[in-house]
Design a protein around this motif. Structure first.
Motif, PDB file in Angstrom:
ATOM      1  N   SER A 119      10.779  10.486  -2.172  1.00  0.00           N
ATOM      2  CA  SER A 119      11.234  10.169  -0.817  1.00  0.00           C
ATOM      3  C   SER A 119      10.375   9.056  -0.215  1.00  0.00           C
ATOM      4  CB  SER A 119      11.176  11.427   0.059  1.00  0.00           C
ATOM      5  OG  SER A 119      12.006  12.442  -0.452  1.00  0.00           O
ATOM      6  N   LEU A 120       9.054   9.146  -0.405  1.00  0.00           N
ATOM      7  CA  LEU A 120       8.149   8.110   0.110  1.00  0.00           C
ATOM      8  C   LEU A 120       8.413   6.770  -0.568  1.00  0.00           C
ATOM      9  CD1 LEU A 120       4.799  10.128   0.261  1.00  0.00           C
ATOM     10  CD2 LEU A 120       6.328   9.558   2.155  1.00  0.00           C
ATOM     11  N   LEU A 121       8.694   6.820  -1.864  1.00  0.00           N
ATOM     12  CA  LEU A 121       8.945   5.579  -2.613  1.00  0.00           C
ATOM     13  C   LEU A 121      10.220   4.907  -2.132  1.00  0.00           C
ATOM     14  CD1 LEU A 121       7.733   3.925  -4.933  1.00  0.00           C
ATOM     15  CD2 LEU A 121       9.162   5.226  -6.507  1.00  0.00           C
ATOM     16  N   SER A 122      11.244   5.718  -1.888  1.00  0.00           N
ATOM     17  CA  SER A 122      12.512   5.167  -1.398  1.00  0.00           C
ATOM     18  C   SER A 122      12.330   4.517  -0.030  1.00  0.00           C
ATOM     19  CB  SER A 122      13.561   6.277  -1.319  1.00  0.00           C
ATOM     20  OG  SER A 122      14.776   5.788  -0.789  1.00  0.00           O
ATOM     21  N   ALA A 123      11.566   5.180   0.848  1.00  0.00           N
ATOM     22  CA  ALA A 123      11.331   4.623   2.183  1.00  0.00           C
ATOM     23  C   ALA A 123      10.456   3.367   2.113  1.00  0.00           C
ATOM     24  CB  ALA A 123      10.677   5.676   3.071  1.00  0.00           C
ATOM     25  N   ALA A 124       9.464   3.373   1.228  1.00  0.00           N
ATOM     26  CA  ALA A 124       8.531   2.241   1.146  1.00  0.00           C
ATOM     27  C   ALA A 124       9.205   0.989   0.592  1.00  0.00           C
ATOM     28  CB  ALA A 124       7.337   2.617   0.280  1.00  0.00           C
ATOM     29  N   THR A 125      10.172   1.171  -0.309  1.00  0.00           N
ATOM     30  CA  THR A 125      10.811   0.010  -0.932  1.00  0.00           C
ATOM     31  C   THR A 125      11.985  -0.524  -0.118  1.00  0.00           C
ATOM     32  OG1 THR A 125      12.154   1.520  -2.277  1.00  0.00           O
ATOM     33  CG2 THR A 125      10.134   0.650  -3.271  1.00  0.00           C
ATOM     34  N   ALA A 126      12.369   0.187   0.936  1.00  0.00           N
ATOM     35  CA  ALA A 126      13.513  -0.263   1.736  1.00  0.00           C
ATOM     36  C   ALA A 126      13.328  -1.680   2.277  1.00  0.00           C
ATOM     37  CB  ALA A 126      13.768   0.732   2.875  1.00  0.00           C
ATOM     38  N   PRO A 127      12.134  -2.029   2.843  1.00  0.00           N
ATOM     39  CA  PRO A 127      11.986  -3.415   3.343  1.00  0.00           C
ATOM     40  C   PRO A 127      12.072  -4.472   2.244  1.00  0.00           C
ATOM     41  CG  PRO A 127      10.286  -1.974   4.262  1.00  0.00           C
ATOM     42  CD  PRO A 127      10.956  -1.213   3.154  1.00  0.00           C
ATOM     43  N   LEU A 128      11.718  -4.086   1.015  1.00  0.00           N
ATOM     44  CA  LEU A 128      11.725  -5.066  -0.069  1.00  0.00           C
ATOM     45  C   LEU A 128      13.135  -5.502  -0.435  1.00  0.00           C
ATOM     46  CD1 LEU A 128       8.998  -3.623  -2.479  1.00  0.00           C
ATOM     47  CD2 LEU A 128       8.753  -5.436  -0.780  1.00  0.00           C
ATOM     48  N   ARG A 129      14.085  -4.635  -0.177  1.00  0.00           N
ATOM     49  CA  ARG A 129      15.455  -4.946  -0.590  1.00  0.00           C
ATOM     50  C   ARG A 129      16.036  -6.119   0.191  1.00  0.00           C
ATOM     51  NH1 ARG A 129      16.746   1.479  -0.179  1.00  0.00           N
ATOM     52  NH2 ARG A 129      15.377   2.094  -1.898  1.00  0.00           N
ATOM     53  N   GLU A 130      15.470  -6.375   1.375  1.00  0.00           N
ATOM     54  CA  GLU A 130      15.958  -7.480   2.193  1.00  0.00           C
ATOM     55  C   GLU A 130      15.007  -8.672   2.204  1.00  0.00           C
ATOM     56  OE1 GLU A 130      18.911  -7.195   3.376  1.00  0.00           O
ATOM     57  OE2 GLU A 130      19.137  -5.083   2.814  1.00  0.00           O
ATOM     58  N   CYS A 188       0.829  -1.211   0.000  1.00  0.00           N
ATOM     59  CA  CYS A 188       0.000   0.000   0.000  1.00  0.00           C
ATOM     60  C   CYS A 188       0.861   1.257   0.000  1.00  0.00           C
ATOM     61  CB  CYS A 188      -0.932  -0.003   1.211  1.00  0.00           C
ATOM     62  SG  CYS A 188      -2.244  -1.244   1.134  1.00  0.00           S
ATOM     63  N   GLN A 189       1.966   1.210   0.737  1.00  0.00           N
ATOM     64  CA  GLN A 189       2.860   2.372   0.772  1.00  0.00           C
ATOM     65  C   GLN A 189       3.471   2.636  -0.604  1.00  0.00           C
ATOM     66  OE1 GLN A 189       5.518   1.172   3.918  1.00  0.00           O
ATOM     67  NE2 GLN A 189       4.406   2.358   5.480  1.00  0.00           N
ATOM     68  N   ILE A 190       3.884   1.570  -1.272  1.00  0.00           N
ATOM     69  CA  ILE A 190       4.469   1.738  -2.608  1.00  0.00           C
ATOM     70  C   ILE A 190       3.414   2.236  -3.583  1.00  0.00           C
ATOM     71  CG2 ILE A 190       5.481   0.504  -4.562  1.00  0.00           C
ATOM     72  CD1 ILE A 190       6.847  -1.352  -2.564  1.00  0.00           C
ATOM     73  N   ALA A 191       2.214   1.630  -3.536  1.00  0.00           N
ATOM     74  CA  ALA A 191       1.138   2.060  -4.436  1.00  0.00           C
ATOM     75  C   ALA A 191       0.776   3.516  -4.179  1.00  0.00           C
ATOM     76  CB  ALA A 191      -0.084   1.162  -4.249  1.00  0.00           C
ATOM     77  N   GLY A 192       0.735   3.906  -2.900  1.00  0.00           N
ATOM     78  CA  GLY A 192       0.426   5.299  -2.584  1.00  0.00           C
ATOM     79  C   GLY A 192       1.494   6.250  -3.079  1.00  0.00           C
ATOM     80  N   ALA A 193       2.770   5.863  -2.946  1.00  0.00           N
ATOM     81  CA  ALA A 193       3.854   6.720  -3.422  1.00  0.00           C
ATOM     82  C   ALA A 193       3.802   6.870  -4.942  1.00  0.00           C
ATOM     83  CB  ALA A 193       5.198   6.145  -2.991  1.00  0.00           C
TER      84      ALA A 193
END
Length: 541
Positions: free
Chosen positions: A147-158, A8-13
């Motif tokens: 900025s929101l997109l970068s923060a939202a995708t951070a968990p996906l990287r791991e 949802c965070q990524i979609a919102g960003a």
């Protein structure tokens, strides 16, 4: 649950990014839309100018799709040659890549300032100021969304699931390309797709493949939007899709080499943005010499539409005369058809003016005769309107009659004024100075755009658009006066081209000014009803 929140965070960003891009496009169109159209229309006489015009328009609108639709509509109206349109689209593709580079250069810190300044500007009353304000708000939201997109995708990287999915894509490049193309098409923006790719930690080769897919998918929305357009318009957007497809097919096998190579030469913030920029520049350089062949290929692939003759009026239904609302709706649609015919006359006059070919002028006389017949039929039809018409219907009747009469006057000016003047230019092989030619061509473009806006105002009665039409009238009047003054200056300076075309230059200016005066008249009753139209332009002492 956590994955749902992240999604949802990524979609919102992404939604905020697309909303910001839309605000920029709408704001720039409101503030500078006509000027961008003039830049695009005047900037296609040579290849370099067409490329620069496409690039500048895309940088302004933040959308290569919007530029593609604008260019294709110009081609459909014979305002731009097909080959120059393809060159302009190469510039548009580079423009959207430059936009991606710009928004990732670390300027997100200015987002609050842009939002504040945009809010202040948007509260002004002038149309241009409001448009600039909306564009600034859109830019601020776009930077904020990154900025929101970068923060939202951070968990996906791991996340191991994402790692497994990316590994699968890395082993199936065609699938990855199609996946990225689908994302770009769904967002209607290759820019949004590239910025989303930038926010993820990906292997270099897979990054290249996904960016290629984003470029391919970014060309699809314009193709889909033009499915119901004329053959000329469809060729432009289809040609751009073919160009991007050729580039993708050429680079895809080299993704394993290109990715690591660009990683060693950082020229932008993020490999995806670098690939996006380098790819579009390389495609532009490689394809430019072959734009003529692409245009010819599209002409063979997409055949011309069947020519239309002079059909009988479609909307003047005799059975509707006893129902005033239906009769007026039909008469209004017939008036719009007359307006389309007038636009065609003006397009043909400009085509002859630009090409020094008198052939398009033969159609002008035929179209003028058609307009005479059509406007007479509309007037006769409305004179037989049933007695059940009320005050509102009577006002609409007068508005329709006024509009078709003004359109008929415009047709007369084109047929008896502009057309002979263009014939004189061609017959005597007269050459305007470069400055004089550009001034006249700009007036042609402004007249066409004003006419199309008048068609919308006539049908919708939109007060804000009517006000903008009146503002354009002032701009055109000032442009005509300034062009005449500059022409006189060139005469005093002894420019040979200005000396031999002096009378013709002023006559064409005068006729185009008269055309615009008749066109803008459609806004008068709308603004008068709102109390926004002054009775006299005289100053009171």
């Amino acid at each position: 649950m956590g994955s749902i929140i992240v999604g949802c965070q990524i979609a919102g960003a992404v939604a905020l990014l697309l909303f910001g891009l839309g605000l920029i496009r709408d704001g720039v169109t409101q503030a500078l839309g006509f000027r961008l159209k003039v830049v695009l229309g005047l900037g296609t006489r040579t290849g370099p100018r067409a490329f620069a015009a496409g690039l500048a328009t895309t940088l302004g609108l933040q959308s290569s799709t919007a530029t593609a639709l604008m260019v294709s509509s110009f081609v459909e109206r014979d305002l731009i040659r097909t080959r120059m349109a393809q060159v302009a689209m190469l510039g548009a593709n580079v423009g959207t890549a430059l936009t991606a580079w710009f928004v990732t250069t670390g300027v997100a810190a200015v987002a609050p300032a842009l939002l504040l300044l945009g809010y202040v500007m948007a509260r002004r009353t002038h149309t241009t100021h409001v448009g600039i304000g909306r564009a600034l708000i859109g830019a601020g939201l776009m930077f904020l969304s990154l900025s929101l997109l970068s923060a939202a995708t951070a968990p996906l990287r791991e996340a191991p699931e994402v790692g497994a999915f990316l590994a699968m894509l890395d082993d199936a490049w065609p699938v990855a390309l199609i996946f990225a193309a689908g994302v770009a098409a769904l967002c209607s923006s290759s820019l949004a797709a590239v910025l989303l790719i930038t926010s993820l930690a990906l292997p270099p080769a897979l990054t290249v493949v996904l960016v290629l897919g984003a470029n391919l998918g970014g060309a699809l929305p314009a193709v889909m939007a033009n499915l119901s357009a004329g053959a000329e318009a469809r060729r432009v957007t289809a040609g751009n899709l073919v160009v991007r497809a050729i580039g993708c097919l050429a680079v895809l096998p080299l993704a394993g080499t290109v990715g690591p190579l660009l990683t060693g030469f950082p020229i932008a913030s993020g490999l995806a943005v670098e690939v996006h920029l380098v790819f579009n520049i390389a495609v532009a350089v490689a394809i430019w010499p072959f734009t003529g062949l692409i245009s010819k290929g599209m002409a063979r692939l997409i055949v011309d539409d069947e020519p239309h003759g002079d059909p009988a009026p479609r909307w003047l239904d005799e059975d509707a005369l006893n129902t005033p609302a239906l009769a007026l709706a039909g008469a209004a649609r017939e008036a719009l058809a007359i307006g389309d015919t007038v636009e065609r006359m003006l397009v043909q006059a400009r085509t002859a003016f630009r090409s020094d070919d008198p052939a398009p002028l033969a159609e002008v006389a035929e179209l003028e005769a058609r307009i005479d017949r059509r406007q007479q039929e509309v007037k006769t039809y409305l004179s037989r309107l049933g007695r059940g018409a009320g005050e509102v219907e009577r006002r609409r009747t007068i508005a329709i009659l006024d509009y078709v009469i003004n359109l008929e006057h415009i047709g007369d000016i084109i047929d008896k004024g502009l057309s002979p003047e263009v014939r004189q230019k061609i017959g005597l092989r007269l050459r305007f100075s470069d400055e004089g030619y550009d001034e006249l061509d700009r007036m042609f473009l402004m007249s066409l755009d004003t006419l199309r806006m008048a068609q919308t105002v006539f049908m919708t009665g939109d007060r804000d658009l009517a006000r903008r039409l009146m503002e354009l009238k002032v701009e055109i009047r000032n442009m005509e006066r300034q062009s005449a003054q500059r022409h006189l200056i060139r005469l005093r300076e002894g420019h040979a081209a200005s000396l031999e075309t002096s009378s013709l230059h002023l006559d064409i200016l005068r006729d185009l000014k008269r055309i615009n005066a008749h066109t803008v008249a459609v806004a008068h009753p709308i603004l008068d009803e709102e109390g926004l139209l002054a009775e006299s332009r005289l100053r009171h002492s």
